[in-house]
Write a protein that holds these residues in place. Structure first.
Motif, PDB file in Angstrom:
ATOM      1  N   UNK A  98      18.422 -42.861  21.707  1.00  0.00           N
ATOM      2  CA  UNK A  98      18.924 -42.748  23.081  1.00  0.00           C
ATOM      3  C   UNK A  98      17.833 -42.317  24.053  1.00  0.00           C
ATOM      4  N   UNK A  99      17.087 -41.259  23.688  1.00  0.00           N
ATOM      5  CA  UNK A  99      16.126 -40.707  24.635  1.00  0.00           C
ATOM      6  C   UNK A  99      14.912 -41.615  24.797  1.00  0.00           C
ATOM      7  N   UNK A 100      14.374 -42.109  23.698  1.00  0.00           N
ATOM      8  CA  UNK A 100      13.206 -42.983  23.824  1.00  0.00           C
ATOM      9  C   UNK A 100      13.571 -44.293  24.521  1.00  0.00           C
ATOM     10  N   UNK A 101      14.802 -44.735  24.355  1.00  0.00           N
ATOM     11  CA  UNK A 101      15.258 -45.910  25.104  1.00  0.00           C
ATOM     12  C   UNK A 101      15.166 -45.653  26.606  1.00  0.00           C
ATOM     13  N   UNK A 102      15.612 -44.465  27.041  1.00  0.00           N
ATOM     14  CA  UNK A 102      15.566 -44.123  28.460  1.00  0.00           C
ATOM     15  C   UNK A 102      14.121 -44.037  28.949  1.00  0.00           C
ATOM     16  N   UNK A 103      13.218 -43.555  28.100  1.00  0.00           N
ATOM     17  CA  UNK A 103      11.805 -43.481  28.465  1.00  0.00           C
ATOM     18  C   UNK A 103      11.246 -44.885  28.696  1.00  0.00           C
ATOM     19  N   UNK A 104      11.540 -45.792  27.792  1.00  0.00           N
ATOM     20  CA  UNK A 104      11.053 -47.170  27.923  1.00  0.00           C
ATOM     21  C   UNK A 104      11.566 -47.805  29.209  1.00  0.00           C
ATOM     22  N   UNK A 105      12.857 -47.647  29.482  1.00  0.00           N
ATOM     23  CA  UNK A 105      13.441 -48.242  30.688  1.00  0.00           C
ATOM     24  C   UNK A 105      12.790 -47.653  31.939  1.00  0.00           C
TER      25      UNK A 105
END
Length: 255
Positions: free
Chosen positions: A11-18
């Motif tokens: 969840x968190x790394x996904x938000x970082x990528x976006x």
């Protein structure tokens, strides 16, 4: 151009990528293959490359984000060999810099903390230590706070937990409004609107303490003061402080 690798697509790394893509980052984003469905979705929508294994992520990246659960770090470290002085930005809560160094000797280890608001580039981003290229990269995700002392970073972790607690407190208030007859939309507007009003007012008066701002509203005889008295008499403010101490105590036990 900087290439970044994601070890642990959650969840968190996904938000970082976006957030990085939305900030204009055009370098390669290399994803570990685990959590296949999420990785494939990021690949499709945000121009990322899903690699065959974690070592391929490491080999092709200049900077790595570590986003796995604490109990998985040891296993992951046995699977990969980082390049000398390769920057490893850990998003793993409670994992100290010396522990990261033991798992990934020779790496340039950094700790970072941010919220899901990173995906809209409005997160508070805390890092220790400062430096480049990670400070500029993470600064694009919101407001950057650099803490050179790791002890201060541990205190900041409490604020990150508070970010999550607020959702539950505001949900309780929203539910109370709907129980009293407001629609879900009306209740949400009231709750989030007043939270935004509070933050906007505080940011407009940066030299005034939050306590002073609150007392200016909760003056004797007001409805605000009456409600505040009920909260204090029922131990709400004490429980709030005890929650801070609980989180900090758990962080210290992990050191």
């Amino acid at each position: 151009m900087l290439n970044i690798g994601i070890l642990g697509v959650g969840e968190l790394t996904e938000k970082v990528v976006i957030g990085l893509r939305r900030s204009g980052f055009t370098g390669r984003v290399l994803l570990s293959p685990r959590n296949h469905e999420r990785a494939q979705q990021l690949s499709k929508v945000w121009a990322c490359d899903v690699m065959a294994d974690n070592q391929q992520v490491v080999d092709a990246a200049d900077l790595l984000f570590l986003g796995v659960r604490p109990e998985v770090v040891g296993q992951l470290s046995n699977e990969v060999q980082l390049k000398p002085r390769q920057t490893l930005v850990s998003l793993v809560a409670g994992l100290k810099l010396d522990e990261l160094q033991r798992h990934f000797p020779g790496a340039h280890t950094v700790r970072a903390m941010l919220s899901y608001a990173a995906q809209i580039n409005q997160s508070t981003v805390v890092i220790t230590p400062g430096g480049e290229p990670h400070a500029a990269l993470l600064g694009a995700l919101g407001s950057l706070i650099v803490l050179e002392q790791e002890e201060a970073f541990e205190l900041a972790t409490v604020a990150a937990c508070m970010n999550g607690w607020f959702y539950f407190f505001l949900s309780d208030l929203q539910r109370w409004f709907t129980d009293k007859g407001l629609s879900h939309e009306q209740a949400a507007q009231l709750v989030m609107g007043n939270m935004q009003d509070c933050l906007a007012s505080a940011r407009h008066q940066p030299n005034a303490s939050l306590d002073v701002l609150g007392k200016a509203i909760a003056t004797p005889g007001t409805f605000t003061a009456a409600g505040l008295e009920v909260l204090r008499n029922n131990g709400a403010t004490q429980a709030w402080r005890e929650a801070f101490d609980e989180v900090l105590g758990r962080l210290h036990k992990g050191s």
